[in-house]
Motif scaffolding. Structure first.
Motif, short mmCIF file in Angstrom:
data_model
loop_
_atom_site.label_atom_id
_atom_site.label_comp_id
_atom_site.label_asym_id
_atom_site.label_seq_id
_atom_site.Cartn_x
_atom_site.Cartn_y
_atom_site.Cartn_z
N TYR A 283 0.84 -1.21 0.00
CA TYR A 283 0.00 0.00 0.00
C TYR A 283 0.87 1.25 0.00
N ARG A 284 1.93 1.23 0.79
CA ARG A 284 2.82 2.39 0.86
C ARG A 284 3.47 2.67 -0.50
N LYS A 285 3.95 1.61 -1.16
CA LYS A 285 4.57 1.79 -2.48
C LYS A 285 3.58 2.39 -3.47
N GLU A 286 2.40 1.81 -3.52
CA GLU A 286 1.37 2.29 -4.44
C GLU A 286 0.90 3.70 -4.06
N ALA A 287 0.73 3.95 -2.77
CA ALA A 287 0.27 5.26 -2.31
C ALA A 287 1.30 6.33 -2.66
N ASP A 288 2.57 6.01 -2.48
CA ASP A 288 3.63 6.97 -2.80
C ASP A 288 3.67 7.29 -4.30
N GLN A 289 3.15 6.38 -5.11
CA GLN A 289 3.09 6.60 -6.56
C GLN A 289 1.80 7.30 -6.97
N GLY A 290 0.96 7.66 -5.98
CA GLY A 290 -0.24 8.43 -6.29
C GLY A 290 -1.49 7.63 -6.53
N HIS A 291 -1.49 6.35 -6.24
CA HIS A 291 -2.68 5.53 -6.44
C HIS A 291 -3.69 5.80 -5.32
N ALA A 292 -4.82 6.35 -5.71
CA ALA A 292 -5.80 6.84 -4.75
C ALA A 292 -6.35 5.74 -3.84
N LYS A 293 -6.66 4.59 -4.39
CA LYS A 293 -7.23 3.52 -3.55
C LYS A 293 -6.21 3.03 -2.52
N ALA A 294 -4.95 2.96 -2.91
CA ALA A 294 -3.90 2.57 -1.96
C ALA A 294 -3.75 3.64 -0.88
N GLN A 295 -3.88 4.90 -1.26
CA GLN A 295 -3.81 5.99 -0.28
C GLN A 295 -4.96 5.86 0.71
N PHE A 296 -6.15 5.56 0.20
CA PHE A 296 -7.29 5.35 1.09
C PHE A 296 -7.04 4.18 2.04
N ASN A 297 -6.58 3.06 1.49
CA ASN A 297 -6.34 1.87 2.30
C ASN A 297 -5.27 2.13 3.37
N LEU A 298 -4.23 2.85 3.00
CA LEU A 298 -3.18 3.19 3.97
C LEU A 298 -3.76 4.09 5.06
N GLY A 299 -4.59 5.05 4.68
CA GLY A 299 -5.26 5.90 5.65
C GLY A 299 -6.10 5.08 6.61
N ALA A 300 -6.82 4.12 6.07
CA ALA A 300 -7.68 3.27 6.91
C ALA A 300 -6.85 2.44 7.89
N MET A 301 -5.70 1.97 7.44
CA MET A 301 -4.85 1.19 8.34
C MET A 301 -4.39 2.05 9.53
N TYR A 302 -3.98 3.28 9.25
CA TYR A 302 -3.57 4.17 10.33
C TYR A 302 -4.75 4.60 11.19
N ASP A 303 -5.88 4.82 10.56
CA ASP A 303 -7.08 5.23 11.28
C ASP A 303 -7.51 4.17 12.29
N GLN A 304 -7.47 2.92 11.87
CA GLN A 304 -7.96 1.82 12.69
C GLN A 304 -6.86 1.08 13.45
N GLY A 305 -5.61 1.42 13.19
CA GLY A 305 -4.51 0.74 13.85
C GLY A 305 -4.36 -0.70 13.41
N GLN A 306 -4.55 -0.94 12.12
CA GLN A 306 -4.44 -2.30 11.59
C GLN A 306 -3.05 -2.50 10.96
N GLY A 307 -2.21 -3.27 11.64
CA GLY A 307 -0.87 -3.54 11.14
C GLY A 307 0.12 -2.42 11.44
N VAL A 308 -0.37 -1.34 11.99
CA VAL A 308 0.45 -0.19 12.37
C VAL A 308 -0.14 0.40 13.65
N PRO A 309 0.66 1.14 14.40
CA PRO A 309 0.06 1.84 15.56
C PRO A 309 -0.98 2.85 15.05
N GLN A 310 -2.09 2.96 15.76
CA GLN A 310 -3.11 3.92 15.37
C GLN A 310 -2.52 5.33 15.40
#
Length: 115
Positions: A5-32
């Motif tokens: 997700y980070r690789k794709e998000a850094d390349q500007g892929h909107a859905k990956a950016q959303f998914n990465l945001g959701a991971m941070y928002d919910q603390g899934q696989g990363v600290p909230q």
């Protein structure tokens, strides 16, 4: 998933950016981390991802990672609601009903509740 997700998000892929945001928002696989979630949601929202727009509305409404702002929440809910996101439409209806960030208006609340 985070690495991809980070690789794709850094390349500007909107859905990956959303998914990465959701991971941070919910603390899934990363600290909230609401501030980090906000960064990625905004990037996706700026590209028109309706779910990211709705989530930004929620974050501003609740003051998660940002100072609480009904006015800013309204902006993002409206963008998502105009794209048919039911949660954003319901939240807009609630804000009109309660008069949060705008004058109370039961007729407009009903319009949004019925969409």
């Amino acid at each position: 998933a985070l690495v991809w997700y980070r690789k794709e998000a850094d390349q500007g892929h909107a859905k990956a950016q959303f998914n990465l945001g959701a991971m941070y928002d919910q603390g899934q696989g990363v600290p909230q981390n609401f501030k980090e979630a906000l960064v990625w949601y905004r990037k996706a929202a700026d590209q028109g991802v309706a779910e990211a727009q709705c989530n930004l509305g929620l974050m501003y409404n609740q003051g998660q990672g940002v100072p609480q702002s009904y006015k800013e929440a309204l902006v993002w809910y409206r963008k998502a609601a105009d794209q048919g996101v039911a949660e954003a439409q319901c939240n807009l209806g609630f804000m009109y009903k309660q008069g949060q960030g705008l004058p109370q208006n039961f007729k407009k609340a009903l319009v949004w509740y019925r969409k």
